[in-house]
Enzyme design. Sequence first.
Site, mmCIF file in Angstrom:
data_model
loop_
_atom_site.group_PDB
_atom_site.id
_atom_site.type_symbol
_atom_site.label_atom_id
_atom_site.label_comp_id
_atom_site.label_asym_id
_atom_site.label_seq_id
_atom_site.Cartn_x
_atom_site.Cartn_y
_atom_site.Cartn_z
ATOM 1 N N HIS A 22 -38.304 -35.462 -45.566
ATOM 2 C CA HIS A 22 -39.037 -34.100 -45.822
ATOM 3 C C HIS A 22 -39.731 -33.746 -44.558
ATOM 4 O O HIS A 22 -40.418 -34.848 -43.954
ATOM 5 C CB HIS A 22 -39.796 -34.094 -47.024
ATOM 6 C CG HIS A 22 -40.539 -33.075 -47.280
ATOM 7 N ND1 HIS A 22 -40.299 -31.803 -47.024
ATOM 8 C CD2 HIS A 22 -41.702 -32.921 -47.855
ATOM 9 C CE1 HIS A 22 -41.024 -31.043 -47.452
ATOM 10 N NE2 HIS A 22 -41.939 -31.541 -47.985
ATOM 11 N N HIS A 81 -39.069 -29.555 -52.310
ATOM 12 C CA HIS A 81 -39.505 -28.125 -52.269
ATOM 13 C C HIS A 81 -39.199 -27.103 -50.940
ATOM 14 O O HIS A 81 -39.841 -26.079 -51.064
ATOM 15 C CB HIS A 81 -40.896 -27.803 -52.978
ATOM 16 C CG HIS A 81 -41.979 -28.643 -52.125
ATOM 17 N ND1 HIS A 81 -43.041 -27.889 -51.465
ATOM 18 C CD2 HIS A 81 -42.034 -29.659 -51.441
ATOM 19 C CE1 HIS A 81 -43.726 -28.363 -50.607
ATOM 20 N NE2 HIS A 81 -43.188 -29.664 -50.679
ATOM 21 N N HIS A 98 -46.102 -39.426 -52.659
ATOM 22 C CA HIS A 98 -47.574 -39.347 -52.978
ATOM 23 C C HIS A 98 -47.906 -40.114 -54.442
ATOM 24 O O HIS A 98 -46.951 -39.947 -55.313
ATOM 25 C CB HIS A 98 -48.001 -37.959 -53.181
ATOM 26 C CG HIS A 98 -47.661 -36.968 -52.225
ATOM 27 N ND1 HIS A 98 -48.568 -37.039 -51.206
ATOM 28 C CD2 HIS A 98 -46.794 -36.002 -51.813
ATOM 29 C CE1 HIS A 98 -48.060 -36.351 -50.216
ATOM 30 N NE2 HIS A 98 -47.165 -35.561 -50.664
ATOM 31 N N TYR A 133 -49.021 -31.822 -60.296
ATOM 32 C CA TYR A 133 -48.251 -31.597 -58.956
ATOM 33 C C TYR A 133 -47.055 -30.787 -59.464
ATOM 34 O O TYR A 133 -46.657 -29.740 -58.540
ATOM 35 C CB TYR A 133 -47.562 -32.967 -58.564
ATOM 36 C CG TYR A 133 -47.175 -32.981 -57.076
ATOM 37 C CD1 TYR A 133 -47.987 -33.620 -56.171
ATOM 38 C CD2 TYR A 133 -45.991 -33.001 -56.983
ATOM 39 C CE1 TYR A 133 -47.598 -33.429 -54.813
ATOM 40 C CE2 TYR A 133 -45.337 -32.883 -55.483
ATOM 41 C CZ TYR A 133 -46.165 -33.294 -54.669
ATOM 42 O OH TYR A 133 -45.876 -33.154 -53.262
ATOM 43 N N HIS A 143 -53.969 -28.223 -48.521
ATOM 44 C CA HIS A 143 -53.750 -26.875 -48.411
ATOM 45 C C HIS A 143 -53.784 -25.803 -49.512
ATOM 46 O O HIS A 143 -52.921 -25.180 -50.293
ATOM 47 C CB HIS A 143 -52.578 -26.562 -47.635
ATOM 48 C CG HIS A 143 -50.933 -27.067 -48.260
ATOM 49 N ND1 HIS A 143 -50.857 -26.919 -49.496
ATOM 50 C CD2 HIS A 143 -50.369 -27.838 -47.770
ATOM 51 C CE1 HIS A 143 -49.853 -27.547 -49.966
ATOM 52 N NE2 HIS A 143 -49.092 -27.915 -48.992
ATOM 53 N N ASP A 167 -47.114 -33.543 -43.671
ATOM 54 C CA ASP A 167 -47.834 -34.894 -44.366
ATOM 55 C C ASP A 167 -46.929 -36.011 -44.274
ATOM 56 O O ASP A 167 -47.473 -37.249 -44.511
ATOM 57 C CB ASP A 167 -48.419 -34.725 -45.794
ATOM 58 C CG ASP A 167 -47.451 -33.868 -46.752
ATOM 59 O OD1 ASP A 167 -46.598 -33.056 -46.216
ATOM 60 O OD2 ASP A 167 -47.356 -34.173 -48.015
ATOM 61 N N ASP A 196 -41.275 -35.735 -52.096
ATOM 62 C CA ASP A 196 -42.474 -35.330 -53.151
ATOM 63 C C ASP A 196 -42.016 -35.230 -54.543
ATOM 64 O O ASP A 196 -42.802 -35.297 -55.328
ATOM 65 C CB ASP A 196 -42.533 -33.521 -52.747
ATOM 66 C CG ASP A 196 -43.319 -33.598 -51.271
ATOM 67 O OD1 ASP A 196 -44.461 -34.468 -51.267
ATOM 68 O OD2 ASP A 196 -43.321 -32.580 -50.878
ATOM 69 N N GLU A 241 -42.249 -31.547 -44.073
ATOM 70 C CA GLU A 241 -43.497 -31.088 -44.325
ATOM 71 C C GLU A 241 -44.604 -32.176 -43.508
ATOM 72 O O GLU A 241 -44.227 -33.446 -43.634
ATOM 73 C CB GLU A 241 -43.959 -30.883 -45.511
ATOM 74 C CG GLU A 241 -45.368 -30.094 -45.743
ATOM 75 C CD GLU A 241 -45.651 -29.560 -46.931
ATOM 76 O OE1 GLU A 241 -44.832 -30.005 -48.045
ATOM 77 O OE2 GLU A 241 -46.727 -28.655 -47.068
#
Length: 395
Positions: free
Chosen positions: A78, A145, A225, A192, A24, A82, A164, A80
Amino acid sequence: MKPIEITKGVFDVGVTDWNIRDFHGYSTDLGTTYNAFLIVDEKIALLDTVKKDFADQLLENITQIVDPQKIDVVISNHTEMDHSGSLARVMHRIGQDKALYCSKMGHKNLARHFPQQFNYHPVETGDELSLGDRTLTFMETRMLHWPDSMFTYLKEDKILFSSDGFGQHYAGPEKFDDQIDGDTIMYHAKKYFANILLLYAPLIQKLIERVAALGLEIKMICPDHGVIWRQDPGKIIDAYARWSRQVPAPKAVVLYDTMWHSTEMLAEAIVSGLLDAGVAAKPYHVRKWHRSEIMTAVFDARALIVGSPTLNNGLFPTLADILTYIKGLKPQNKIGAAFGSYGWSGEAVKLINEELKAINVEIVDPGLRVQYVPDKEALKAGFDFGRRIGKAVLG
Ligand code: FEO
């Protein structure tokens, strides 16, 4: 991919996205990983899932350890996608009634992503979940975040599952920090931080203080990640503490675009002046560099110097793009100035100064404007402009 047992009974069942190059808008030139973890105890827990396209791989990885239907609880650190993209598929496979632990905001946000009625168990900081011999403790990390973000700490093994936080968009053969060159992985961790977390730097400072006050011993950090920090988790915690304070390095970044090389000639003269003043400086042609690489360079630079030709009485659109991106991340403690070549109206320098002020950059020079092609004198003015800003960098 064969799951890796990171410590007895704890497995990384995540996947590697070797081919993603644009996450993104973030450049993932080396790909990335979506880490997910399986803890096998009296109860079996799955921590996070992976991007939707990789649901089959995740389930296959789990199957190499246990029958997925034996999973008792799922923890979503989280929302999000992903990390939650495979959630519906996983819940369907393991049994829709299985407990799904998440923060209160996670409950709200997951419900906005999935129409299914999952068996939600919203938790707060300090809540615990016993798996048998092992205990999970939850810690909300709101706005790090997303509003739903949280960490999960495995008490007995002293492992922090940090979502993250402390992550890196990096895909390689290495799974742990001790298997990869330190500078390489720290660059990806910094990139990152600069592009995903910088806006929330003040909250990160507070979080680190909060964790320190809890006196939690952390033997391993498992982000969602990149590589796992097992050799020296303190190294990335210290880096986050440092990065979140945003103390700049004595260096300068010169961003520019150019139509017929005139603004570029000025950029190079300015860099030359900065170098002459003893400041590490580098020009970035904004159409040659990805914005997430540029942001990584801007992040810890003391000076942000921006050049644009005047196009249609305005800024070059690429400069407007990168300045909008930088503004959103709210970097602090910067000085800066503007420059540019123009043909007849020449508004770009004034407009850049307005943008720099909006980014909270202290303008240390009114700016350098040159009509058409810089001659010897103009290039000397560029060099002197660079030297002056270089002296201001060194304070
Ligand atoms: Fe890796 Fe905020 O998702």
